[in-house]
Design an enzyme around this catalytic site. Structure first.
Site, PDB file in Angstrom:
ATOM      1  N   LYS A  89      -4.695 -29.529  21.090  1.00 38.29           N
ATOM      2  CA  LYS A  89      -3.512 -29.214  21.768  1.00 38.29           C
ATOM      3  C   LYS A  89      -3.604 -30.563  22.883  1.00 38.29           C
ATOM      4  CE  LYS A  89      -2.816 -24.446  22.833  1.00 38.29           C
ATOM      5  NZ  LYS A  89      -2.935 -23.433  23.746  1.00 38.29           N
TER       6      LYS A  89
HETATM    7  C1  E4P Z   1      -0.286 -20.766  24.300  1.00 44.73           C
HETATM    8  O1  E4P Z   1      -0.794 -21.482  23.478  1.00 44.73           O
HETATM    9  C2  E4P Z   1      -1.162 -20.668  25.765  1.00 44.73           C
HETATM   10  O2  E4P Z   1      -2.491 -20.547  25.494  1.00 44.73           O
HETATM   11  C3  E4P Z   1      -0.689 -19.450  26.365  1.00 44.73           C
HETATM   12  O3  E4P Z   1       0.094 -18.589  25.636  1.00 44.73           O
HETATM   13  C4  E4P Z   1      -0.227 -19.675  27.776  1.00 44.73           C
HETATM   14  O4  E4P Z   1      -0.008 -18.571  28.243  1.00 44.73           O
HETATM   15  P1  E4P Z   1       0.153 -18.224  30.003  1.00 44.73           P
HETATM   16  O5  E4P Z   1       1.421 -18.480  30.458  1.00 44.73           O
HETATM   17  O6  E4P Z   1      -0.117 -16.854  30.014  1.00 44.73           O
HETATM   18  O7  E4P Z   1      -0.666 -19.383  30.712  1.00 44.73           O
END
Ligand code: E4P
Length: 236
Positions: A89
């Site tokens: 990522k």
């Molecule tokens: C997605 O890949 C992220 O890990 C995650 O959904 C981020 O979510 P949040 O807005 O709860 O931090």
């Protein structure tokens, strides 16, 4: 591959994987930290390898923890070496809007053959550019989009239209789930995947009226089991 689990909790991952309802796992540094991961790269590596082993060959996304483009490439290569099913990522840009990340994303996919999940995106246009750079996955944070007063479904559906129109191979992951309803509505809008936190996945399964119905079946089943005489045919 509609549902990924947004978690680094091994018990939760194992539980939902055993049910056969998840097709991958996503993590980020905040999720790792919440799960008690410490020890820098070796802590992240131990957790990522354990998840990768648990769900192989399904994919797990692990996020780099640097903003330096050279270090991002080094970390990405290290992550990809941990297991075949580890994706990397990378955020769409740096903390001050620095643009180098797209070049890193392109290089990882095109030169190093590493699958990249571009993350922290809030709009169709960001995801479109990440897809053009060659990303395997483009992650739009639907819950955060809605929290800013915009419409996540609208962004997801516009994004799907351009990806399909230009035959871009990137898959849309809608993340940042806040409500059980997000899963069906974001998939309906065109997301290929919704990555769901464990509590919402439980919420999708359990319904109060289903509970009541199951209780009725079990109550009546117990009475049938207790009764000595079988009921006469036609008299039920
Ligand atoms: C997605 O890949 C992220 O890990 C995650 O959904 C981020 O979510 P949040 O807005 O709860 O931090």
């Amino acid at each position: 591959m509609p549902i990924f689990l947004d978690s680094s909790n091994l018990d939760e991952i194992e539980r939902f994987h055993r049910m056969g309802i998840i097709r991958g796992v996503t993590t980020n540094p905040t999720i790792m930290r919440k799960e008690g991961v410490t020890g820098g790269m070796s802590g992240i590596g131990a957790k990522a390898k354990a998840i990768a082993r648990l769900i192989a060959p399904l994919p797990v996304s692990v996020e780099v923890i640097t903003n330096d483009p050279f270090k991002m490439i080094d970390q990405a290569k290290m992550f990809a070496g941990w297991a075949d099913n580890v994706n990397v990522k990378i955020t769409i840009h740096g903390p001050q809007g620095e643009l180098e990340n797209l070049e890193v994303i392109h290089k990882l996919e095109a030169t190093h053959d590493i699958r990249v999940n571009v993350t922290a995106m809030m709009s169709a246009q960001q995801c479109f550019l990440a897809a053009l750079a060659g990303a395997t996955y483009v992650s739009i944070f639907g819950g955060r989009v809605n929290n800013m007063g915009y419409n996540a479904c609208g962004e997801i559906s516009k994004l799907r239209q351009v990806l399909d129109a230009f035959q871009l191979r990137a898959k849309i992951i809608a993340g940042s789930t806040r409500e059980v309803l997000n899963v069906i509505e974001w998939l309906g809008a065109g997301a290929h995947v919704v990555t769901v936190v464990p509590d919402l996945l439980k919420g999708m399964v359990v319904h109060p009226y289903s509970k009541e119905t199951v209780q009725m079946f079990l109550r009546d089943g117990a009475k049938v089991e207790e009764s000595l005489e079988p009921p006469k045919p036609g008299k039920q």
